[in-house]
Scaffold this motif. Structure first.
Motif, short mmCIF file in Angstrom:
data_model
loop_
_atom_site.label_atom_id
_atom_site.label_comp_id
_atom_site.label_asym_id
_atom_site.label_seq_id
_atom_site.Cartn_x
_atom_site.Cartn_y
_atom_site.Cartn_z
N LEU A 61 0.33 -1.56 0.35
CA LEU A 61 0.10 -0.17 0.11
C LEU A 61 0.81 1.31 -0.54
CD1 LEU A 61 -2.40 1.71 0.22
CD2 LEU A 61 -2.85 1.37 2.53
N LEU A 62 2.17 1.76 0.90
CA LEU A 62 2.26 2.97 0.99
C LEU A 62 3.54 2.02 -0.47
CD1 LEU A 62 4.52 1.94 4.32
CD2 LEU A 62 2.55 3.59 3.82
N VAL A 63 4.34 1.42 -1.23
CA VAL A 63 4.91 1.90 -2.45
C VAL A 63 3.58 2.14 -2.89
CG1 VAL A 63 6.40 -0.39 -3.85
CG2 VAL A 63 6.50 -0.02 -1.88
N GLY A 64 2.38 1.95 -3.56
CA GLY A 64 1.71 2.21 -4.54
C GLY A 64 1.18 3.03 -4.24
N ALA A 65 1.33 4.23 -2.98
CA ALA A 65 0.98 5.15 -2.62
C ALA A 65 2.40 6.32 -2.63
CB ALA A 65 0.53 5.36 -0.93
N THR A 66 3.19 5.89 -2.79
CA THR A 66 4.47 6.95 -3.12
C THR A 66 4.35 6.93 -4.72
OG1 THR A 66 5.53 5.70 -1.04
CG2 THR A 66 6.33 7.34 -3.34
N CYS A 67 3.84 5.73 -5.21
CA CYS A 67 4.23 5.82 -6.98
C CYS A 67 2.82 6.62 -7.56
CB CYS A 67 3.88 4.25 -7.53
SG CYS A 67 5.54 3.42 -7.19
N VAL A 68 1.74 6.50 -6.79
CA VAL A 68 0.53 7.28 -7.48
C VAL A 68 1.28 8.98 -7.31
CG1 VAL A 68 -1.66 8.26 -6.95
CG2 VAL A 68 -0.66 5.86 -7.05
N GLY A 69 2.07 9.32 -5.66
CA GLY A 69 2.08 10.45 -5.91
C GLY A 69 3.30 11.00 -6.40
N GLY A 70 4.06 10.79 -6.86
CA GLY A 70 5.36 11.11 -7.64
C GLY A 70 4.45 10.96 -8.98
N GLY A 71 4.08 10.34 -9.71
CA GLY A 71 3.97 10.32 -10.67
C GLY A 71 2.41 11.52 -10.96
N PHE A 72 1.98 11.95 -10.05
CA PHE A 72 0.86 13.57 -9.72
C PHE A 72 1.86 14.66 -9.91
CE2 PHE A 72 -1.06 16.74 -8.26
CZ PHE A 72 -2.48 16.59 -8.01
N TYR A 73 2.99 14.35 -9.37
CA TYR A 73 4.18 15.55 -9.75
C TYR A 73 5.06 15.62 -10.17
CZ TYR A 73 8.15 18.16 -7.78
OH TYR A 73 8.97 19.43 -7.67
N ALA A 74 4.72 14.39 -11.04
CA ALA A 74 5.46 15.08 -12.26
C ALA A 74 4.32 15.33 -13.45
CB ALA A 74 6.07 13.55 -13.16
N TYR A 75 3.26 14.77 -13.29
CA TYR A 75 2.67 15.32 -14.48
C TYR A 75 1.87 17.00 -13.92
CZ TYR A 75 -1.83 16.78 -16.07
OH TYR A 75 -3.63 17.21 -16.70
#
Length: 709
Positions: A61-75
């Motif tokens: 869950l933590l790894v998934g949340a990190t990936c989603v946050g990083g993708g949103f920031y890059a966008y």
């Protein structure tokens, strides 16, 4: 998280190997000892994270949340960059649109309508077609570069296109900023004017229109100027003009725009406190022409209006030129966007920029706090308008008090003192030092100078510290700290100059905390494409350390060097600039280096002759501005005089007709004053440049031939 996972993947094989090794060792012991070890329940090895399945779920869950946050920031970052890029592109694309709508507003075509009606009709028809994009302007410039003839006469006329005289506007159709489809009349009209647009020299041939026209020309024409200047010079003084000439010398096709807040074209300031006051012409205030000490007449303006190109034509003239935008002040500077903002919110972009803003005359705080009545009876002497105002005051009032004993104060005191001989004018000069120019001259020479100023009809008050200023009974009342009171009609504050560095804050440029002014490197650079010259530049002198100089010759030399470096010369500033001051036509001196009365000095003097005066020196050199002729001095090394060395200075009481004063620091000569000794500045410059100790300065003084008759 990613680091922890990678670390876990590396540790898993090690854990498995250690587990296998332990099991094998246990079996070996069992077989060797022939007995079975007690088995203890062991935890099962796993390649996953330690703990139960719930811990694994939390990890994922933590790894998934990190990936989603990083993708949103890059966008969001990519989207913001695209928006900023598009805004920048829109800004660049809209720049020409700010200029094109303004061009049809000019009234110049109205004056030409009588003789060139055919040029007006195409404008109204073609304007709707050409206005949307920048392309028509680029094409027009290309056509104009091909059509005009390439004869030298046409080039001179191109560089000398003027706007002041109506007949010149009619004769040069290229002055119309909106005629885009008919460049051919330009080629046909320019050669006809070359006879009266010949290039004039800087010293004597300035035409009569230069005396009055400069102030009127820009005021009568609608404000219109280019949105971009390859070379932008901020300030309209000596440094800017010297830089403009240097740029044009190295880049003949350069387009140079000078912006000045004064209403006048570039002019020299020294005559404002010197020769103009000794003119016998009653119209000198209007003509601004004067006779030099050598008797020759000239204007204070460097060049007549015909030398310059009108600002609206700067982008169109084939061979470039120098344009002056008068009455405009630069209030903001964007160094990242390479553009400046004027006082009317107009923006002009540039490729390379020179800051030559000069300085602002200082005022005494007691005068600033004294109220409006005192302020309007106070002159801060700096510009042409100050000269005109003070000239009127000297004719209409009975008393003028000059506060300040430096170069400017002493020059004005002598000039007004001469004028008082033919009128009832009372001239008073006061300063805190013990004598005139007490901060520069050694005490004995300062006292001698004070006596000279008094002989000109000036009442000199020494050691005068102003405590308060007020207006009572129609008079300005000056109270000194020692109790003395001076009543006068008008005050001239000559207490120094404050470098103009208002642009430093918006431009992010460094201001020197000790000397003031913009700090620049050896090439006079403040940024990669920004240079500073003149009074506003605080530069590093390779011989004397960091300095800031407020003299005409420094403005000429630094402006010339900055112009060369703006065209790629990359030359360091090594020239020791000089300065000079005249107390009338009979007493004058030239100085170089650090001249400070607090330093030890050695003076060598001789008896002066009739040729040892500023008047005689200018008659010999042929020019009244000695900084222009000092480089033309004796090219060969001077021959030392064989006359026996003079007696020591104390034995020459009150006989300082001519001589040399050496200023020492650590036994090395760092400054030299040539007192009524002229055309020897190259010798003085070499002595300072060598930086050697001299056992006997009397022998060094012989290099200046002061004992020759």
């Amino acid at each position: 998280m990613w680091t922890c996972k990678n670390l876990w993947k590396k540790l898993v094989p090690l854990a498995r190997s250690s587990s296998t090794l332990c099991r094998q060792n246990a079996r070996g012991v069992l077989f060797n000892n022939e007995r079975r070890l007690p088995l203890v329940p062991q935890a099962h090895m796993s390649s996953g994270t330690p703990g139960s399945g719930g811990d694994n779920n939390l990890y994922y869950l933590l790894v998934g949340a990190t990936c989603v946050g990083g993708g949103f920031y890059a966008y969001r970052t990519i989207k913001g960059d695209k928006e900023r890029y598009q805004e920048r592109i829109n800004e660049i694309a809209s720049r020409p649109n700010k200029v094109v709508p303004e061009q049809p507003i000019t009234e110049a075509p109205g004056e030409q309508a009588a003789e060139t009606p055919q040029e007006i009709a195409p404008v109204t028809e073609d304007a709707p077609v050409e206005t949307p994009e920048v392309t028509p302007i680029v094409e027009v410039s290309a056509v104009e570069q091909e059509d005009p003839p390439t004869t030298p006469e046409a080039e001179i006329a191109r560089e000398s296109v003027v706007e002041p005289a109506p007949e010149e506007s009619v004769g040069t159709p290229d002055a119309d900023p909106v005629v885009k489809s008919e460049p051919t009349p330009v080629a046909g009209s320019l050669p006809a004017e070359t006879a009266e647009l010949q290039t004039t020299t800087e010293t004597e041939s300035a035409a009569e229109p230069a005396t009055v026209a400069p102030a009127e020309v820009p005021a009568s024409t609608p404000v219109e100027f280019p949105s971009h200047a390859p070379y932008l010079l901020i300030g309209g003084g000596t440094a800017s003009f010297a830089a403009a000439r240097s740029i044009r010398a190295r880049d003949p096709g350069a387009r140079v725009l000078i912006i000045t807040d004064e209403p006048d074209l570039p002019y020299m300031r020294p005559p404002l406190s010197k020769e103009l006051w000794f003119s016998d012409d009653p119209s000198v205030v209007d003509t601004l022409r004067f006779k030099q000490w050598n008797g020759k007449e000239r204007s204070i303006y460097f060049q007549p209006p015909s030398f310059y190109v009108s600002p609206q034509d700067l982008e169109k003239v084939e061979n470039g030129g120098v344009a002056v935008l008068t009455g405009k002040k630069v209030v903001h500077m964007d160094v990242r966007g390479n553009k400046v903002t004027l006082s009317d919110d107009t923006e002009i972009s540039y490729d390379k920029c020179l800051i030559a803003t000069g300085g602002i005359p200082r005022n005494l705080q007691v005068i600033e706090r004294a109220g409006e009545e005192v302020t309007k009876r106070t002159t801060l002497f700096r510009k042409v308008e100050d000269f005109k105002a003070l000239d009127k005051v000297s004719r209409d009032t009975k008393s003028i008090t000059i506060i300040g004993g430096g170069f400017l104060g002493s020059e004005l005191a002598c000039a007004l003192g001469r004028r008082s001989a033919d009128s009832d004018l009372e001239v008073i000069q006061m300063f805190p030092e013990k004598g005139n120019m007490g901060k520069v001259l050694p005490e004995y020479l300062s006292n001698w100078t004070t006596a000279k100023v008094k002989s000109e009809g000036v009442a000199v008050i020494t050691e005068a510290l102003v405590k308060a200023v007020s207006f009572k009974d129609g008079k300005v009342e000056i109270k000194l700290k020692d109790g003395r009171v001076v009543k006068t009609d008008h005050i001239v504050a000559a207490v120094g100059l404050e470098p103009s560095v208002e642009l430093a804050k918006s431009a992010g440029l460094e201001v020197d905390s000790d000397f003031g002014g913009f700090r620049v490197n050896a090439e006079l650079q403040a940024r990669s494409n920004i240079w500073v010259a003149g009074d506003a530049a605080c530069f590093y002198d390779i011989r004397l350390g960091r300095r800031r100089v407020e003299h005409h010759d420094h403005a000429v030399v630094s402006g010339r060097l900055a112009g060369e470096n703006m065209t790629g010369a990359n030359k360091p500033y090594w020239h020791q600039s000089m300065f000079w001051s005249d107390l009338g036509p009979d007493v004058g001196y030239e100085a170089i280096g650090i001249v400070d009365s607090s330093l030890p000095t050695v003076g060598v003097f001789a008896k002066a002759t009739a040729k040892d005066t500023p008047k005689a020196a200018t008659e010999k050199s042929g020019t009244g501005i000695r900084s222009e002729s000092e480089t033309e001095g004796t090219a060969s090394s001077p021959v030392a005089s064989s006359t026996p060395e003079p007696p020591p200075v104390p034995e020459q009481k009150d006989n300082y007709g001519k001589g040399v004063i050496f200023y020492l620091r650590d036994k090395v000569v760092v400054g030299i004053i040539l007192w009524n000794v002229f055309n020897r500045m190259p010798v003085a410059r070499k002595i300072i440049k060598d930086g050697e100790e001299h056992a006997d300065l009397n022998e060094v003084a012989k290099l200046f031939n002061i004992h020759d008759d």
